[in-house]
Every structure is written in C-alpha cells, then in structure tokens.
Enzyme design. Structure first.
Site, mmCIF file in Angstrom:
data_model
loop_
_atom_site.group_PDB
_atom_site.id
_atom_site.type_symbol
_atom_site.label_atom_id
_atom_site.label_comp_id
_atom_site.label_asym_id
_atom_site.label_seq_id
_atom_site.Cartn_x
_atom_site.Cartn_y
_atom_site.Cartn_z
ATOM 1 C CD1 TRP A 101 -5.380 -12.889 2.542
ATOM 2 C CD2 TRP A 101 -6.135 -12.940 4.647
ATOM 3 N NE1 TRP A 101 -5.232 -11.625 3.080
ATOM 4 C CE2 TRP A 101 -5.682 -11.626 4.363
ATOM 5 C CE3 TRP A 101 -6.640 -13.199 5.917
ATOM 6 C CZ2 TRP A 101 -5.733 -10.584 5.302
ATOM 7 C CZ3 TRP A 101 -6.696 -12.168 6.853
ATOM 8 C CH2 TRP A 101 -6.244 -10.877 6.535
ATOM 9 C CG ASP A 171 -11.558 -15.595 1.879
ATOM 10 O OD1 ASP A 171 -12.145 -14.612 1.390
ATOM 11 O OD2 ASP A 171 -10.666 -15.492 2.738
ATOM 12 C CE LYS A 195 -9.089 -6.897 2.080
ATOM 13 N NZ LYS A 195 -8.952 -8.302 2.361
HETATM 14 C C1 LIG Z 1 -8.753 -9.063 3.700
HETATM 15 C C2 LIG Z 1 -8.979 -10.535 3.629
HETATM 16 C C3 LIG Z 1 -9.448 -11.267 4.726
HETATM 17 C C4 LIG Z 1 -9.713 -10.632 6.076
HETATM 18 O O1 LIG Z 1 -10.781 -9.767 6.017
HETATM 19 P P1 LIG Z 1 -11.309 -8.986 7.305
HETATM 20 O O2 LIG Z 1 -12.495 -8.288 6.793
HETATM 21 O O3 LIG Z 1 -10.204 -8.083 7.754
HETATM 22 O O4 LIG Z 1 -11.624 -9.996 8.350
HETATM 23 C C5 LIG Z 1 -9.650 -12.621 4.571
HETATM 24 N N1 LIG Z 1 -9.426 -13.228 3.395
HETATM 25 C C6 LIG Z 1 -8.974 -12.561 2.322
HETATM 26 C C7 LIG Z 1 -8.748 -13.285 1.040
HETATM 27 C C8 LIG Z 1 -8.739 -11.186 2.406
HETATM 28 O O5 LIG Z 1 -8.312 -10.507 1.333
#
Ligand SMILES: *Cc1c(COP(=O)(O)O)cnc(C)c1O
Length: 359
Positions: A101, A171, A195
């Site tokens: 990520w 993030d 998540k």
């Molecule tokens: C799932 C995830 C993403 C991507 O998320 P989307 O909503 O599919 O764009 C980015 N960073 C992390 C840490 C994630 O777990």
C-alpha cells in the site's frame, strides 16, 4: 447462518449493525423512507451526517482544529488527492515504503511532484518497519507519508513517527478505530471505510485546518479539501447510505466502550493468534515481532501443498476468506473490530485440529 469472515476488506461488520440497518431499511425512524431514498440536503440525512461526524470525533478525540471530511474514491483516490492538496507544484514529499500500500501511494504521488523514498523495508520482503533513525527525511518536504498498517503484509507501526514541522500524513485504512491514537501528532489521517468502518466507497480524511487550502489549481472541486470542509462533505452528493452505516458502526463502538475497550480486546485477539502461531513449527508468521499487525495476520503452513486443503477444511468449519494475498502467499486472518473473540478462538481451535491431522 453467519460465518466467521476473516476478509481483509470489504470486511465483516458487527451483526448488531447489520440487524439495525435491516430493521430500518424500509422506514428510517418514522420518516417513511429508506436512508437510501432521502435527499442528502434534507433534515433527516443532515442529522445522520452530523451525528456520524460527531461520533467519529468523539471516538478519536479529534481536536477542534481538524476538519473531518467524508468523500468517495477509496484510499487509492487519496493517493492522488494527498499530493494534489498538499504538495504544491515545485515541492517534494517524503514517503516511507513498508509494503504494497505504501508502494502504491508512492507510485501515484510521483505523477504530481518529486517523491523521496526516505526508507524502505523491501530488502526483507516488507516484513518490518525501518527504524526512524535510518530515515533520510527532508526537513523541507511538503509532508511525510506513512502507511500505519500494511493490510497485505501485516506490518503495523506501534509508534508515531516524529516529523518535526513537516506534516505527518498517515494511511490508516486498516487500523483506524482499532486502538486509541493521538490525532494531534498527525497532520492528515485518511483511509477507505471498508476495513474497519463500513461499506466500500466511503473514504474519510481528518485534516488539520492549516492544510486545507494548499491545493494545486487543477484539483477537482469535489476533491478539494477546503471546499469539502466548508460544505460539510457535500460539494456533491455524498455516499449517503455508506455514511449512515458508518454512523451505526460508530454508535456500536461507543456502546461497547470506545477505542480503549477496542484496543484491549484487539490486543487479546491478536495475542491469542500469534501465541499459537509461535508455539508450533507447523505454522510461521513472517513479520518481525515488533511490527506485527493486530488487524491483519499473515501466516504460512510449513508445507504449502496443504494450503488448498486448509482453506477447504476451514470453510467447512465456517471460517472464511483466509487465503493470503497472492503477493505474500499462505494465509491471512484479518481480525478487525467486528471479529469477536470467539471467532479468533474458533480459528485457533481449527489451526490446532488441522495440525494434529496433517502435522
Ligand atoms: C484497502 C487499502 C487501500 C485501498 O483502498 P481502496 O478503498 O480500495 O482504494 C489503501 N491502503 C490501505 C492501507 C488499505 O488497506
């Protein structure tokens, strides 16, 4: 029958939340309408949005000088929106690379300016967080970006990086609301909802006030943080139903003791699983001890040829979505807030039984 769903995302939601949404599906609290059918500017939805934001603020103790923004596009849209809103045309930004990520964040940011990868754990397959003393940061950087929990590799920061005057951007898609954090140590916290919050599509950003108005002129209005903050996330139609579900999840978290309670139970759940993995040579956890995620726990069977068998038998026992990401292989158990302790107990029991049979 409900199963134990170990999906990394979209992920399990609290059953009580789904039940409440089902009860309110046709008639939200006497309005005679489903939330999906409401005008986003009407009094009913406005009250839902305000309550959702207020509860999010309460849970994370978000200081008053931070804006809370709900938008669309997922965390990957934010990979573009962070540099667009923060980089300025000539600046450069610092990124730490701890996995897939953060790598995606880095690749996207390069479209908008200079990116300086200040540290990386790629040398060891993204199984640890580089010590901050080794980061080659730039004191003039527009911001410093980290991914606080690498959902795929199962690598989590258990400390907050120090960035001095450089805004720290994180993030937190996969560990937001899993434990208490000090929001004031960050400049921007963002993530996708699917998540640990609610339905996919909803995206959140917590932005310190002084950073709202630095966007490049090309930034689309619907993604310009200042416009979003000024219009209470309603520059255009927000993802209303997803916001409503997120609001129900926040209420559920508050009823269950908030983030201090979540932190305790999440620590217990993760310890239960890691302790078992560490107690046997049949399974191994690839991640360095001090960076192990409490949310996403990858593990390998000692013999990969047993993988399909493992997944089949797990599914037969009501334990679903345990297949690891293709880049890591093996298995991965995601145990977000909505995964009850009994789900992790059932998984550990299954791991033990499977080992006895095939060990
Ligand atoms: C799932 C995830 C993403 C991507 O998320 P989307 O909503 O599919 O764009 C980015 N960073 C992390 C840490 C994630 O777990």
């Amino acid at each position: 029958m409900r199963v134990f769903n170990f999906s990394a995302g979209p992920a399990a939601l609290p059953e009580a939340v789904l039940q409440r949404a089902a009860d309110e599906m046709l008639d939200w609290r006497g309005s005679g309408m489903s939330v999906m059918e409401m005008s986003h500017r009407g009094k009913e939805f406005t009250s839902i949005l305000r309550k959702t934001e207020a509860d999010f603020r309460q849970l994370l103790q978000i200081p008053a000088n931070y804006a809370v923004i709900f938008l669309q596009g997922g965390a990957m849209a934010m990979n573009a929106l962070i540099p667009m809103n923060l980089m300025g045309i000539h600046a450069s930004a610092d990124y730490v690379n701890t996995g897939i990520w953060s790598s995606k964040s880095i690749e996207e940011a390069k479209k908008y300016g200079n990116v300086n990868v200040v540290a990386s754990s790629e040398d060891e397959g993204f199984t640890y967080v580089p010590h901050q003393s080794e980061w080659r940061t730039n004191p003039e950087a527009a911001y410093l970006h980290v991914c606080s929990n690498e959902t795929i590799g199962g690598v989590e920061y258990h400390w907050v990086p120090k960035s001095g005057d450089v805004p720290l951007v994180a993030d937190m898609s996969s560990n937001i609301l899993s434990c208490e954090i000090d929001v004031s140590k960050f400049a921007v916290i963002y993530g996708g909802a699917q998540k640990n919050i609610g339905p996919a599509g909803l995206t959140f950003a917590i932005v310190r006030d002084d950073l709202l108005d630095r966007a490049m002129p090309i930034t689309p209005s619907v993604f310009h943080w200042k416009e979003l903050a000024e219009h209470e996330s309603m520059v255009n139609t927000p993802p209303t139903y997803s916001i409503y579900i997120a609001g129900l999840v926040f209420e559920w978290l508050i009823e269950h003791g908030g983030l201090s309670a979540m932190e305790k139970i999440n620590a217990r759940k993760a310890a239960l699983l890691y302790d078992y993995l560490d107690s046997t040579a049949f399974y191994t956890s690839p991640v360095s001890q001090d960076a192990r995620s409490r949310m996403n726990i990858p593990f390998h069977l000692h013999d990969d040829r047993l993988n399909d068998r493992f997944l089949e038998e797990a599914e037969y026992n009501g334990l679903l979505q345990l297949k690891g990401h293709r880049s890591v292989g093996g298995m991965r158990a995601s145990i977000y807030n909505a995964m009850p302790l009994e789900g992790v107990r059932a998984l550990v029991d299954f791991l033990r039984t499977f080992e006895r049979k095939h060990g």
